[in-house]
Design an enzyme around this catalytic site. Structure first.
Site, short mmCIF file in Angstrom:
data_model
loop_
_atom_site.label_atom_id
_atom_site.label_comp_id
_atom_site.label_asym_id
_atom_site.label_seq_id
_atom_site.Cartn_x
_atom_site.Cartn_y
_atom_site.Cartn_z
N GLY A 8 0.82 -1.22 0.00
CA GLY A 8 0.00 0.00 0.00
C GLY A 8 0.85 1.25 0.00
N ASP A 59 -4.12 -7.29 -5.76
CA ASP A 59 -5.30 -7.12 -4.91
C ASP A 59 -5.13 -8.04 -3.71
OD1 ASP A 59 -7.71 -7.07 -3.65
OD2 ASP A 59 -8.90 -7.57 -5.43
N ASN A 86 1.47 -2.24 5.43
CA ASN A 86 0.73 -0.98 5.59
C ASN A 86 -0.66 -1.03 4.97
OD1 ASN A 86 0.45 2.14 5.74
ND2 ASN A 86 0.23 1.63 3.56
N TYR A 151 -13.78 -4.20 11.13
CA TYR A 151 -12.47 -3.54 11.08
C TYR A 151 -11.72 -3.73 12.41
CZ TYR A 151 -9.01 0.22 11.06
OH TYR A 151 -7.83 0.94 11.16
N SER A 152 -12.41 -3.46 13.51
CA SER A 152 -11.76 -3.54 14.82
C SER A 152 -11.26 -4.95 15.11
CB SER A 152 -12.72 -3.10 15.92
OG SER A 152 -13.13 -1.77 15.69
N SER A 154 -10.37 -7.12 12.88
CA SER A 154 -9.21 -7.41 12.01
C SER A 154 -7.94 -6.82 12.61
CB SER A 154 -9.44 -6.88 10.59
OG SER A 154 -9.32 -5.46 10.53
N LYS A 155 -8.04 -5.61 13.18
CA LYS A 155 -6.84 -4.96 13.73
C LYS A 155 -6.45 -5.59 15.07
CE LYS A 155 -5.95 -1.87 10.51
NZ LYS A 155 -4.73 -1.94 9.68
N1 NAP Z 1 -5.07 7.12 8.57
C1 NAP Z 1 -5.38 6.80 9.81
O1 NAP Z 1 -5.86 7.64 10.58
C2 NAP Z 1 -5.16 5.41 10.34
C3 NAP Z 1 -5.57 5.14 11.64
C4 NAP Z 1 -5.36 3.85 12.15
C5 NAP Z 1 -4.77 2.88 11.36
N2 NAP Z 1 -4.37 3.17 10.10
C6 NAP Z 1 -3.77 2.10 9.30
O2 NAP Z 1 -2.61 2.57 8.63
C7 NAP Z 1 -2.53 1.97 7.33
C8 NAP Z 1 -2.47 3.05 6.25
O3 NAP Z 1 -3.53 3.97 6.46
P1 NAP Z 1 -3.93 5.08 5.37
O4 NAP Z 1 -4.90 5.99 6.03
O5 NAP Z 1 -2.72 5.62 4.70
O6 NAP Z 1 -4.73 4.12 4.35
P2 NAP Z 1 -5.73 4.55 3.17
O7 NAP Z 1 -5.52 5.97 2.79
O8 NAP Z 1 -7.09 4.10 3.55
O9 NAP Z 1 -5.17 3.64 1.99
C9 NAP Z 1 -5.34 2.27 2.03
C10 NAP Z 1 -4.08 1.61 1.49
O10 NAP Z 1 -4.30 0.19 1.51
C11 NAP Z 1 -4.23 -0.33 0.20
N3 NAP Z 1 -5.28 -1.32 -0.01
C12 NAP Z 1 -6.57 -1.25 0.41
N4 NAP Z 1 -7.26 -2.33 -0.05
C13 NAP Z 1 -6.37 -3.08 -0.76
C14 NAP Z 1 -6.47 -4.30 -1.49
N5 NAP Z 1 -7.61 -4.98 -1.62
N6 NAP Z 1 -5.36 -4.75 -2.10
C15 NAP Z 1 -4.19 -4.09 -2.01
N7 NAP Z 1 -4.04 -2.93 -1.35
C16 NAP Z 1 -5.11 -2.43 -0.73
C17 NAP Z 1 -4.44 0.87 -0.74
O11 NAP Z 1 -3.77 0.62 -1.96
P3 NAP Z 1 -4.25 1.29 -3.36
O12 NAP Z 1 -4.55 2.75 -3.06
O13 NAP Z 1 -3.06 1.11 -4.24
O14 NAP Z 1 -5.44 0.53 -3.85
C18 NAP Z 1 -3.81 2.01 0.06
O15 NAP Z 1 -2.42 2.06 -0.14
C19 NAP Z 1 -3.77 1.06 7.20
O16 NAP Z 1 -3.43 -0.24 7.53
C20 NAP Z 1 -4.72 1.66 8.21
O17 NAP Z 1 -5.67 0.71 8.71
C21 NAP Z 1 -4.57 4.42 9.57
#
Ligand code: NAP
Length: 241
Positions: A8, A59, A86, A151-152, A154-155
């Site tokens: 990601g 994917d 990620n 979601y919760s 899974s994490k």
């Molecule tokens: N942002 C927050 O506040 C926050 C809070 C708690 C935890 N997190 C965790 O931190 C990580 C990154 O967060 P983020 O906010 O940057 O994420 P995001 O903006 O929601 O982006 C999701 C990422 O996951 C990839 N992804 C989603 N579904 C996928 C699939 N089916 N196959 C392959 N790749 C997939 C996407 O890839 P593509 O765009 O290339 O499809 C993208 O890079 C995640 O694990 C999230 O749960 C984030």
């Protein structure tokens, strides 16, 4: 030269981790699913710093694609120093409305993909001097928000995978988690929703993607005696009721 594989990596936190690890001197193997265009631009930027960059697309909700991705990365990188899981899926749905398919997809991306990618890449990790696996979990994996049951779960499971693998893969491979609070609000959050969240963050601001990235770099370079831990990067939100 040490190498990191990041899933990601095309956008937001993943791309910030890639930039930070690139600046820290790592060569990069970068994955995206839809964000292939921004991944391409990021790869060019990082090559400009003198880094080797290989790109992958898959994917992660599809077990066959996960298996193929693992095999390709392992063949291209017989030695892998850091693996950052990620990529993650997030959605808010009332519990009674979550379909079996939504539940399955959530678990497939957030839990099964890290589980089986680490398994596939273990020979490459074991070939490294001080290998590290990092899971992007969430403080919500311990204290859930409403409308995020799948979601919760899974994490929370990913957090347990952090601990289970830290124990099982020691002493050679370290396994840690970084648990963001609210980082870079999604565009869908309106002003009222943002304000309600900010009220609950002692440091008074949302986190930046760089706040997360620098902790991944810290785990990779400065923390040889830390394993099995989840570092909350949340402005203090999880410290209070
Ligand atoms: N942002 C927050 O506040 C926050 C809070 C708690 C935890 N997190 C965790 O931190 C990580 C990154 O967060 P983020 O906010 O940057 O994420 P995001 O903006 O929601 O982006 C999701 C990422 O996951 C990839 N992804 C989603 N579904 C996928 C699939 N089916 N196959 C392959 N790749 C997939 C996407 O890839 P593509 O765009 O290339 O499809 C993208 O890079 C995640 O694990 C999230 O749960 C984030």
């Amino acid at each position: 030269m040490a190498t990191v594989f990041i899933t990601g990596a095309g956008i937001r936190i993943g791309s910030a981790v890639a930039r930070a690890m690139g600046r820290a001197g790592y060569d990069l193997a970068l994955h995206a699913h839809h964000s292939v265009k921004s991944l391409e631009a990021l790869a060019e930027e990082l090559r400009g710093l003198g880094r080797q960059v290989s790109r992958y697309s898959a994917d992660l909700s599809d077990p066959r694609e996960v298996e193929e991705l693992g095999a390709r990365v392992r063949a291209d990188h017989p030695t892998l120093d850091v693996l950052v899981h990620n990529a993650g899926l997030y959605e808010r749905v009332d519990f009674e409305a979550i379909t079996r398919e939504q539940y399955r997809t959530m678990l497939a991306v957030n839990l099964d993909a890290p589980f089986f990618l680490t398994q596939a890449l273990l020979p490459s990790l074991r070939a490294a001097a001080q290998p590290l696996v990092v899971h992007l979990t969430d403080i919500g994996g311990e204290r859930p928000e409403r409308r995020t049951a799948h979601y919760s779960v899974s994490k929370a499971a990913l957090l347990m995978l952090t601990r289970a693998l830290a124990v099982e893969l020691a002493p050679h491979v370290r396994v840690n988690a970084v648990s963001p609070g609210t980082v870079a609000f999604p565009e869908s959050f309106d002003a009222a929703a943002r304000e309600a969240i900010l009220q609950r963050i002692p440091l008074g601001r949302e986190g930046s993607v760089e706040d997360i990235a620098r902790v991944v770099v810290f785990l990779a370079r400065e923390a040889p005696y830390i394993t099995g831990q989840a570092l909350a990067v949340d402005g203090g939100r999880s410290a209070q009721l």
